[in-house]
Design an enzyme around this catalytic site. Structure first.
Site, PDB file in Angstrom:
ATOM      1  N   ASP A 120       0.762  -1.249   0.000  1.00 22.91           N
ATOM      2  CA  ASP A 120       0.000   0.000   0.000  1.00 22.91           C
ATOM      3  C   ASP A 120       0.796   1.304   0.000  1.00 22.91           C
ATOM      4  O   ASP A 120       0.648   2.128  -0.892  1.00 22.91           O
ATOM      5  CB  ASP A 120      -0.942  -0.002   1.209  1.00 22.91           C
ATOM      6  CG  ASP A 120      -1.938  -1.138   1.139  1.00 22.91           C
ATOM      7  OD1 ASP A 120      -3.135  -0.883   1.294  1.00 22.91           O
ATOM      8  OD2 ASP A 120      -1.527  -2.286   0.928  1.00 22.91           O
ATOM      9  N   LYS A 121       1.624   1.539   1.018  1.00 20.59           N
ATOM     10  CA  LYS A 121       2.296   2.826   1.116  1.00 20.59           C
ATOM     11  C   LYS A 121       3.689   2.802   0.504  1.00 20.59           C
ATOM     12  O   LYS A 121       4.296   3.852   0.314  1.00 20.59           O
ATOM     13  CB  LYS A 121       2.417   3.255   2.596  1.00 20.59           C
ATOM     14  CG  LYS A 121       1.107   3.223   3.352  1.00 20.59           C
ATOM     15  CD  LYS A 121       0.014   4.013   2.653  1.00 20.59           C
ATOM     16  CE  LYS A 121      -1.344   3.756   3.274  1.00 20.59           C
ATOM     17  NZ  LYS A 121      -1.839   2.370   3.100  1.00 20.59           N
ATOM     18  N   CYS A 191      -2.820  -8.241  -1.981  1.00 18.85           N
ATOM     19  CA  CYS A 191      -4.144  -8.865  -1.868  1.00 18.85           C
ATOM     20  C   CYS A 191      -4.964  -8.711  -3.148  1.00 18.85           C
ATOM     21  O   CYS A 191      -4.916  -7.692  -3.820  1.00 18.85           O
ATOM     22  CB  CYS A 191      -4.876  -8.297  -0.668  1.00 18.85           C
ATOM     23  SG  CYS A 191      -4.024  -8.634   0.888  1.00 18.85           S
ATOM     24  N   GLU A 442      -7.135   3.517   8.382  1.00 14.47           N
ATOM     25  CA  GLU A 442      -8.147   2.955   7.487  1.00 14.47           C
ATOM     26  C   GLU A 442      -9.247   2.309   8.326  1.00 14.47           C
ATOM     27  O   GLU A 442      -8.972   1.628   9.304  1.00 14.47           O
ATOM     28  CB  GLU A 442      -7.532   1.906   6.561  1.00 14.47           C
ATOM     29  CG  GLU A 442      -6.587   2.498   5.542  1.00 14.47           C
ATOM     30  CD  GLU A 442      -6.010   1.475   4.594  1.00 14.47           C
ATOM     31  OE1 GLU A 442      -5.433   1.883   3.584  1.00 14.47           O
ATOM     32  OE2 GLU A 442      -6.141   0.257   4.855  1.00 14.47           O
ATOM     33  N   SER A 468      -9.664   1.440   3.466  1.00 18.06           N
ATOM     34  CA  SER A 468      -8.921   0.467   2.678  1.00 18.06           C
ATOM     35  C   SER A 468      -9.511   0.410   1.276  1.00 18.06           C
ATOM     36  O   SER A 468     -10.696   0.689   1.066  1.00 18.06           O
ATOM     37  CB  SER A 468      -9.036  -0.909   3.342  1.00 18.06           C
ATOM     38  OG  SER A 468      -8.731  -1.932   2.438  1.00 18.06           O
TER      39      SER A 468
END
Length: 551
Positions: A120-121, A191, A442, A468
């Site tokens: 993600d980041k 994911c 999130e 999310s």
């Protein structure tokens, strides 16, 4: 050659001796020095295989005549960090990653960078560093995870979050939940849905900072290894041609990425990240641009969590080149932007072809006429709020209901699972913004609990935190100004009518200005005892409406 500042001349004898201590030969000291930022670790499933990806990158660099030097970069698994104090550290890690890549590149005078990322980041943090440094750079991700199979249904990480509510409702046993958790995440990789990690890795292609296939080739496919080798070779070509990120990351490139974002129904986090990358590239990008492009971009894919298709399905349907090819049919793509492939975007997508028109719809027959993200304004969000429209059921696009007010994620989550939230309610979670959290957590657990409790088509959730990419439902985040800055969300009281009108881009608190003014006079900030990086972040971070950048 940038690395000559540590390799060339009489005064650099000490530097050369240190490089030779690494085993470098005289011949290698004449070649470009390429930093390989490897975010491998053993706690993030999306990064578990990045040693193999990095070795393939290094092989490509050597084959093309460069010298690869690997260094480590941290990474947070948002799924593991979710719904506890750990999530406060996820967004701050983005800026720390950018800073650490900058430090390594500047201190060691790398001639170029290959950014090995996945989740993600990490992807946006690395792209921020690339834009800031403006030395030749290219990104390669680890690729998406495969979906699992449970009771003949596709399952993934979000399936397990939503199952918690089903267990609480008595619709699923704890034994069944264990069976589900055993198969929901069957491989390494980011994911399986169009969550934040896959969103950003797909958008990296549209930005021109990654080779075709970066966003969609599955993590476990050999194609991913070959792509890594090609990426390693390409960085030498970029160095030779002096193609740097700011030549690629133009206003047109960002608009291309936003259009693809809208067509795929990507995570709302992309708004934060694209704005932060643009800031580093010195490109002006505001929330209004996202909304303007959303209104004229159709949704061409119905991807998890909004629909049934995974990112792997998207890959087999033609991937990002096919999506951009469809969008180009109506002039929605700037084809003259340059890319790390050495070709223009138009040349890169020339042979793009949709192989399954159910997964990637023809532009004449989209899933929706308008894009997957909308920006709302109004008395509750004067500076804007963000919603993933592609994941909102039609009946909730317009909704008015009583506010159920909570000052933390934990309070709201408990109330939802205890059955205290009723159909029609509007759950308001505040003091979770960039400063107020701090860290802008999130809200996947509360939103998944709403779905699991069977309230997804009747309850909305509003927060100054974020969501999310796995969130679905009428969930509005990034409400700005946030509660910690005295924004209107701090003044909401239990039972206040909240009006949501997504088609007309409105988010209103139906309370008179006079009442709000009196509440503001009596308002006191919710103080939190902060230390360490969260204390620093609290003082440095800016509004979610500005990408939650730090200055």
């Amino acid at each position: 050659m940038r690395s000559e500042r540590i390799k060339k001349g009489l005064e650099r004898a000490p530097h050369r001796s240190l490089l030779k201590a690494l085993g470098f030969t005289e011949e290698e000291l004449k070649r470009p020095l390429i930093g390989i930022a490897n975010s491998f670790n053993e706690i993030v499933p999306g990064h578990l295989h990045l040693r193999q990806i990095t070795e393939a990158v290094k092989a490509g660099v050597r084959e093309a005549g460069g010298v690869p030097v690997e260094f480590g970069v941290i990474g947070v698994c948002d799924g593991i960090a979710m719904n506890h104090e750990g999530m406060k550290y996820s967004l701050p890690s983005r800026d720390l990653i950018a800073d650490s890549v900058e430090i390594m590149a500047q201190a060691h005078a790398f001639d170029g960078l290959v950014l090995v990322t996945s989740c993600d980041k990490i992807t946006p943090g690395m792209l921020m560093a690339a834009a800031r440094l403006d030395i030749p750079a290219i990104l390669i991700a680890g690729g998406p995870m495969l979906t699992g199979l449970y009771q003949e249904q596709k399952v993934h990480l979000i399936s397990t979050f939503e199952a918690i509510g089903k267990v609480r409702k008595g619709e699923m046993s704890e034994k069944e939940l264990q069976e589900l958790e055993n198969c929901a995440c069957p491989t390494c990789g980011s994911c399986a849905g169009m969550f934040t990690a896959n969103s950003m890795n797909c958008l990296s292609e549209a930005l021109g900072m990654a080779l075709p296939g970066n966003g969609t080739i599955p993590a476990v496919f050999s194609d991913r290894i070959r792509l890594a080798k090609e990426t390693g070779k390409k960085i030498i070509e970029l160095w030779e041609k002096e193609i740097t990120p700011r030549k690629i990351l133009t206003k047109k490139a960002f608009e291309n990425a936003i259009v693809v974002d809208m067509a795929l129904g990507c995570s709302t986090n992309t708004v934060l990240h694209l704005m932060a990358i643009a800031k580093e590239a010195e490109v002006e990008l505001s929330l209004k641009v996202f909304d303007e492009l959303s209104k004229k971009t159709p949704v061409l894919a119905n991807l998890i969590p909004a629909g049934p298709h995974s990112v792997v399905d998207l890959h087999f349907a033609g991937g990002i080149p096919a999506v951009m090819k469809e969008l180009s049919k109506k002039g929605l793509i700037y084809e003259d932007t340059i890319t790390v492939s050495g070709r223009t975007l138009g040349e890169m997508i020339k042979n793009g072809k949709v192989l399954n028109y159910e997964i990637i719809r023809p532009i004449e027959n989209p899933y929706r006429e308008e894009g997957g993200i909308a920006i709302l304004y109004g008395s509750l969000a004067p500076e804007g709020a963000v919603v993933k429209t592609s994941a909102v059921v039609p009946k909730m696009l317009v909704h008015t209901g009583p506010a159920r007010v909570f000052n933390s994620e934990e309070e709201a989550y408990e109330a939802i699972l205890l059955g205290k939230i009723r159909p029609g309610d509007v759950v308001v979670i505040r003091y979770e913004g960039p400063k107020g959290g701090p860290g802008m957590r999130e809200m996947l657990s509360p939103t998944s609990a709403i779905i699991g409790m069977g309230l997804g088509d009747s309850v909305a959730l509003i927060t100054d935190g974020r969501f999310s990419g796995g969130t679905q439902g009428a969930c509005i985040g990034h409400v700005s100004p946030e509660a910690a800055e005295g924004g209107p969300i701090a003044l909401v009281e239990e039972g206040d009518p909240i009006e949501i009108d997504i088609p007309h881009r409105k988010l209103e608190i139906k309370v008179s200005e006079e009442i709000l003014r009196k509440r503001k006079e009596n308002w006191k900030i919710l103080e939190k005892n902060l230390r360490g990086i969260l204390k620093k972040y609290h003082h440095l971070v800016k509004s979610g409406a500005k990408g939650a950048i730090t200055e």
